[in-house]
Design a protein around this motif. Structure first.
Motif, PDB file in Angstrom:
ATOM      1  N   PRO A  40      -4.631  58.156  33.800  1.00 31.95           N
ATOM      2  CA  PRO A  40      -4.514  59.367  33.026  1.00 31.95           C
ATOM      3  C   PRO A  40      -6.521  59.732  32.549  1.00 31.95           C
ATOM      4  O   PRO A  40      -7.408  59.020  33.417  1.00 31.95           O
ATOM      5  N   ASP A  54      -4.053  66.828  36.458  1.00 29.59           N
ATOM      6  CA  ASP A  54      -2.977  66.081  36.629  1.00 29.59           C
ATOM      7  C   ASP A  54      -2.338  65.749  37.498  1.00 29.59           C
ATOM      8  O   ASP A  54      -1.474  64.829  37.775  1.00 29.59           O
ATOM      9  N   CYS A  90      -3.459  59.788  24.647  1.00 31.19           N
ATOM     10  CA  CYS A  90      -2.443  60.870  23.818  1.00 31.19           C
ATOM     11  C   CYS A  90      -0.879  60.805  24.827  1.00 31.19           C
ATOM     12  O   CYS A  90      -0.897  60.715  26.416  1.00 31.19           O
ATOM     13  N   GLN A  91       0.236  60.443  23.883  1.00 32.24           N
ATOM     14  CA  GLN A  91       0.692  60.789  24.566  1.00 32.24           C
ATOM     15  C   GLN A  91       2.017  61.906  23.957  1.00 32.24           C
ATOM     16  O   GLN A  91       1.804  61.868  22.957  1.00 32.24           O
ATOM     17  N   GLY A  92       2.782  62.805  25.234  1.00 33.19           N
ATOM     18  CA  GLY A  92       4.006  63.895  23.926  1.00 33.19           C
ATOM     19  C   GLY A  92       3.189  65.155  23.011  1.00 33.19           C
ATOM     20  O   GLY A  92       3.573  65.292  22.464  1.00 33.19           O
ATOM     21  N   VAL A 133       0.488  59.646  19.801  1.00 34.90           N
ATOM     22  CA  VAL A 133       0.762  58.322  20.517  1.00 34.90           C
ATOM     23  C   VAL A 133       2.895  59.427  20.575  1.00 34.90           C
ATOM     24  O   VAL A 133       2.836  58.394  19.725  1.00 34.90           O
ATOM     25  N   GLU A 134       3.293  59.926  21.376  1.00 37.56           N
ATOM     26  CA  GLU A 134       4.409  60.434  20.827  1.00 37.56           C
ATOM     27  C   GLU A 134       4.886  60.720  19.717  1.00 37.56           C
ATOM     28  O   GLU A 134       4.458  61.550  18.803  1.00 37.56           O
TER      29      GLU A 134
END
Length: 215
Positions: free
Chosen positions: A22, A17, A187-189, A149-150
C-alpha cells in the motif's frame, strides 16, 4: 507516462497502483492561482510529466511529519515549488534532516482565495488540514487525522492526545465541506468520500464519543 485520475473537478489522484504494498494517496489541485500538491512521502516521479502537462506546481503542502521523505523533497526541488507545513512539524522534520521551505505559524489562515489552512492537532501536534473550494465542491484534505476504511473511519492517536483530537473534531463541525479526502495508505474503499451535513455531524460526534470514552 503515468496518467493521473480526475476524481473531482480539477482534483487529480496521484497513486501508482503497480506497487505491491500500500502507498499513500497524493493529490494535485488545479487552480488559477497556481497548482497545489497535497503531498505524501510517496515517490510520484513517474507522474512528473503528467503534472507538468497540467501546468506544474506552485506549492507542495504537507499535513504532518509523516508526509515527508526524500521523495517529497525531490518533487519540491523538481517543480521549484516550496514545501510548506507548520512550524511545529518543521521542527520535528528538521531533527530528521528534512527542511521545509516555508514553516507557518500554527494558526488558521488563508492560502489565496480558495484554500483555508486549519490546525488539526491530535494525530500529530502540528498537523494541518486544508479546505479547498474548487468552485463546485468544498473539499477537506484531512491527512491522517481520520482515515476511511471501507464503511468506517479510523484514527491513530496516542492516549494523551485523545482529548486534543476530540477538541479538533469539535472545531471541524464549524466548517462547511462536502467531501473528505485522506492521504493515508491505510484507506480502503476510496480515500475521497462525499459527505452530507448529517453524515458529517454523525461522523464527528461518534468519533468524539469514542475518544472521550477511551480516555
Amino acid at each position: 507516462m503515468k496518467e493521473m485520475k480526475e476524481i473531482l473537478l480539477n482534483l487529480f489522484l496521484i497513486r501508482d497502483d503497480d506497487h505491491t504494498s500500500p502507498t499513500p494517496f497524493t493529490y494535485l489541485a488545479l487552480r488559477p492561482e497556481g497548482n497545489i500538491l497535497f503531498a505524501t512521502k510517496a515517490d510520484i516521479s513517474p507522474f512528473y510529466n503528467a503534472i507538468e502537462k497540467k501546468g506544474g506546481v506552485s506549492a507542495v503542502l504537507i499535513g504532518d511529519r509523516h508526509h515527508v521523505s526524500q521523495d517529497t523533497v525531490k518533487l519540491s526541488v523538481h517543480f521549484n515549488a516550496p514545501l510548506i507545513g507548520s512550524r511545529i512539524e518543521a521542527k520535528v522534520l528538521g531533527a530528521k534532516g528534512f527542511t521545509l521551505n516555508a514553516s507557518l505559524p500554527y494558526e488558521q489562515r488563508a492560502l489565496g482565495n480558495d484554500i483555508e489552512i486549519i490546525p488539526t492537532p491530535g494525530h500529530t501536534t502540528g498537523a494541518f488540514s486544508y479546505l479547498w473550494n474548487n468552485g463546485v465542491n468544498k473539499i477537506l484534505f484531512i491527512g491522517d487525522t481520520l482515515v476511511p476504511v471501507e464503511k468506517t473511519w479510523l484514527y491513530w492517536v496516542s492516549p494523551p492526545s485523545r482529548k486534543i483530537l476530540a477538541d479538533t473534531l469539535n472545531r471541524l463541525k464549524t466548517f462547511e465541506f462536502d467531501h473528505v479526502v485522506s492521504n493515508s495508505f491505510a484507506c480502503q474503499g476510496g480515500a475521497c468520500r462525499r459527505i452530507s451535513n448529517a453524515e458529517k455531524e454523525n461522523l464527528l460526534n461518534n468519533t468524539i464519543k469514542q475518544l472521550v470514552s477511551n480516555q
